[in-house]
Design an enzyme around this catalytic site. Structure first.
Site, PDB file in Angstrom:
ATOM      1  N   SER A 157       0.859  -0.969   0.075  1.00 21.73           N
ATOM      2  CA  SER A 157       0.042  -0.046   0.034  1.00 21.73           C
ATOM      3  C   SER A 157       0.924   1.186  -0.038  1.00 21.73           C
ATOM      4  CB  SER A 157      -1.007   0.108   1.313  1.00 21.73           C
ATOM      5  OG  SER A 157      -1.499   1.431   1.353  1.00 21.73           O
ATOM      6  N   HIS A 206      -1.168  -0.808  -4.165  1.00 20.50           N
ATOM      7  CA  HIS A 206      -2.570  -0.480  -3.867  1.00 20.50           C
ATOM      8  C   HIS A 206      -2.436   1.043  -3.447  1.00 20.50           C
ATOM      9  CE1 HIS A 206      -6.439  -1.281  -1.719  1.00 20.50           C
ATOM     10  NE2 HIS A 206      -5.919  -0.457  -0.949  1.00 20.50           N
ATOM     11  N   ASP A 266      -4.612   4.079  -1.712  1.00 18.75           N
ATOM     12  CA  ASP A 266      -5.493   4.294  -0.993  1.00 18.75           C
ATOM     13  C   ASP A 266      -5.939   5.539  -1.065  1.00 18.75           C
ATOM     14  OD1 ASP A 266      -4.286   2.001   1.397  1.00 18.75           O
ATOM     15  OD2 ASP A 266      -6.249   1.975   0.630  1.00 18.75           O
ATOM     16  N   MET A 307      -8.203   8.977  -0.128  1.00 15.42           N
ATOM     17  CA  MET A 307      -9.321   9.264   0.896  1.00 15.42           C
ATOM     18  C   MET A 307      -9.618  10.740   0.922  1.00 15.42           C
ATOM     19  SD  MET A 307      -7.070   7.693   3.965  1.00 15.42           S
ATOM     20  CE  MET A 307      -6.497   5.967   3.886  1.00 15.42           C
ATOM     21  N   HIS A 357      -8.161   2.122  -4.345  1.00 14.81           N
ATOM     22  CA  HIS A 357      -9.176   1.953  -3.608  1.00 14.81           C
ATOM     23  C   HIS A 357      -9.802   3.191  -2.795  1.00 14.81           C
ATOM     24  CE1 HIS A 357     -10.037   0.867   1.131  1.00 14.81           C
ATOM     25  NE2 HIS A 357     -11.079   0.988   0.512  1.00 14.81           N
ATOM     26  N   MET A 387     -11.978   5.322  -0.839  1.00 12.63           N
ATOM     27  CA  MET A 387     -12.621   5.811   0.199  1.00 12.63           C
ATOM     28  C   MET A 387     -13.189   7.126   0.419  1.00 12.63           C
ATOM     29  SD  MET A 387      -9.850   3.998   2.917  1.00 12.63           S
ATOM     30  CE  MET A 387      -8.434   3.958   1.360  1.00 12.63           C
ATOM     31  N   MET A 396     -12.026  -5.005   4.569  1.00 13.97           N
ATOM     32  CA  MET A 396     -11.401  -4.250   5.508  1.00 13.97           C
ATOM     33  C   MET A 396     -10.997  -4.736   6.700  1.00 13.97           C
ATOM     34  SD  MET A 396     -10.468  -1.711   3.770  1.00 13.97           S
ATOM     35  CE  MET A 396      -9.701  -0.805   5.263  1.00 13.97           C
ATOM     36  N   GLY A 427      -9.061   4.558   7.048  1.00 12.53           N
ATOM     37  CA  GLY A 427      -8.436   6.106   7.247  1.00 12.53           C
ATOM     38  C   GLY A 427      -6.941   6.401   7.518  1.00 12.53           C
ATOM     39  N   GLY A 454      -1.179   1.558   9.629  1.00 11.36           N
ATOM     40  CA  GLY A 454      -0.380   1.356  10.956  1.00 11.36           C
ATOM     41  C   GLY A 454      -1.430   0.886  12.070  1.00 11.36           C
ATOM     42  N   ASP A 488      -7.409  -5.824   3.569  1.00 12.27           N
ATOM     43  CA  ASP A 488      -6.314  -4.583   3.853  1.00 12.27           C
ATOM     44  C   ASP A 488      -6.892  -3.696   5.067  1.00 12.27           C
ATOM     45  OD1 ASP A 488      -7.232  -1.097   1.947  1.00 12.27           O
ATOM     46  OD2 ASP A 488      -5.545  -1.838   3.382  1.00 12.27           O
ATOM     47  N   GLY A 489      -5.494  -3.842   5.835  1.00 11.20           N
ATOM     48  CA  GLY A 489      -5.379  -3.282   7.143  1.00 11.20           C
ATOM     49  C   GLY A 489      -4.896  -4.003   8.305  1.00 11.20           C
ATOM     50  N   GLY A 490      -3.474  -3.723   8.614  1.00 10.34           N
ATOM     51  CA  GLY A 490      -2.869  -4.468   9.912  1.00 10.34           C
ATOM     52  C   GLY A 490      -2.431  -5.734   9.289  1.00 10.34           C
TER      53      GLY A 490
HETATM   54  C1  DX5 Z   1      -6.844   2.055   5.756  1.00 13.08           C
HETATM   55  C2  DX5 Z   1      -5.693   1.578   4.626  1.00 13.08           C
HETATM   56  C3  DX5 Z   1      -4.652   1.186   5.218  1.00 13.08           C
HETATM   57  C4  DX5 Z   1      -3.762   0.585   4.535  1.00 13.08           C
HETATM   58  C5  DX5 Z   1      -2.555  -0.375   4.813  1.00 13.08           C
HETATM   59  O1  DX5 Z   1      -7.576   2.869   5.398  1.00 13.08           O
HETATM   60  O2  DX5 Z   1      -6.427   1.153   3.333  1.00 13.08           O
HETATM   61  O3  DX5 Z   1      -5.317  -0.313   5.569  1.00 13.08           O
HETATM   62  O4  DX5 Z   1      -3.989   0.226   3.039  1.00 13.08           O
HETATM   63  O5  DX5 Z   1      -2.233  -0.160   6.257  1.00 13.08           O
HETATM   64  P1  DX5 Z   1      -1.322  -0.968   7.071  1.00 13.08           P
HETATM   65  O6  DX5 Z   1      -0.301  -0.148   7.337  1.00 13.08           O
HETATM   66  O7  DX5 Z   1      -2.191  -1.354   8.184  1.00 13.08           O
HETATM   67  O8  DX5 Z   1      -0.859  -2.069   6.225  1.00 13.08           O
HETATM   68 ZN    ZN Z   2      -6.952   0.194   0.925  1.00 10.27          ZN
END
Ligand code: DX5
Ligand code: ZN
Length: 232
Positions: free
Chosen positions: A6, A31, A33, A35, A64, A66, A135, A140, A143, A173-175
């Site tokens: 990402s 990827h 993001d 926003m 992606h 958002m 998700m 948003g 990390g 996606d996320g963590g």
């Molecule tokens: C949240 C983002 C995150 C990013 C990846 O809105 O979409 O999930 O892509 O974040 P981490 O650093 O958690 O991999």
């Molecule tokens: Zn994403």
């Protein structure tokens, strides 16, 4: 198993070279993001960043959105070079026309679902998408800690995909790190977005290969009897 670093977690002062680094790492997708400061409490970047990274990352750009009103953004992102566009099921009655418009622009169609949203919300759209993004954090920010409660949603969507004989990809996606990647792959995810866990490594290629190897070994789909939609 597709790995999608990402860009949100990259050095924003060197987006072109970070995208080139992601390309050299062998990651299949990059990827991005997007926003809008309304759908999520943050603002990231727009179509111009897709245009900047396009020549440096020569495989798939996975965008992606958002955003609360993505319709006006579909063409700018298509023109900038996006290969896939994902919008959120939380947009309600906008979703059907958004999916058609993305497809009409010649891109792969993705639908994303946030942690609090019931997984049944995506069921009607499954025959019309190329990718379902579960998700695993509240969108948003990068990390954030992985939300375990999202894993059963991956299992449910994988079961629907099998029962309906569909071929959409399942993305998380996320963590996502080596540990949570294995957990999600075991549940049926085949496309992993990771920012913090990948971009912070000096040797991004090594980190990408390790995550792919660990997740692929855990995936029930490895050698499974259904064919995924093309990875492009
Ligand atoms: C949240 C983002 C995150 C990013 C990846 O809105 O979409 O999930 O892509 O974040 P981490 O650093 O958690 O991999
Ligand atoms: Zn994403």
């Amino acid at each position: 198993m597709i790995i999608a670093p990402s860009l949100l977690a990259s050095d924003f002062g060197r987006l072109g070279s970070e995208a080139a680094r992601a390309h050299r790492s062998g990651a299949e997708w990059l990827h991005l993001d997007i926003m809008d400061g309304h759908f999520v409490p943050n603002i990231s970047f727009g179509p111009e960043v897709v245009r900047v990274v396009r020549p440096h990352f020569k495989r798939t750009l996975d965008v992606h959105l958002m955003c609360s009103a993505p319709e006006i953004l579909l063409k700018p992102f298509a023109d900038a070079g996006s290969d896939r566009i994902t919008v959120h099921v939380e947009l309600g009655e906008q979703v059907t026309s958004l999916l058609w418009k993305i497809r009409a622009n010649g891109q792969k169609v993705g639908l994303a679902i946030n942690p609090p949203t019931r997984i049944t919300e995506v069921r009607p759209y499954l025959p019309h998408i190329d990718l379902l993004l579960v998700m695993t954090v509240n969108p948003g920010f990068g990390g954030q800690p992985f939300i375990e409660e999202c894993v059963p949603k991956v299992q449910q969507v994988a079961a629907w995909r099998r029962d309906l004989g569909l071929g959409f990809r399942i993305e998380v996606d996320g963590g996502i790190n080596d540990k949570t990647a294995v957990e999600c792959a075991r549940a049926g995810a085949d496309t992993l977005v990771a920012g913090t866990a990948l971009f912070r490594h000096r040797n991004l290629g090594h980190a990408v290969r390790r995550m792919r190897r660990l997740a692929a070994a855990a995936s029930p789909a490895a050698g499974g009897d259904f064919k995924l939609a093309s990875g492009g």
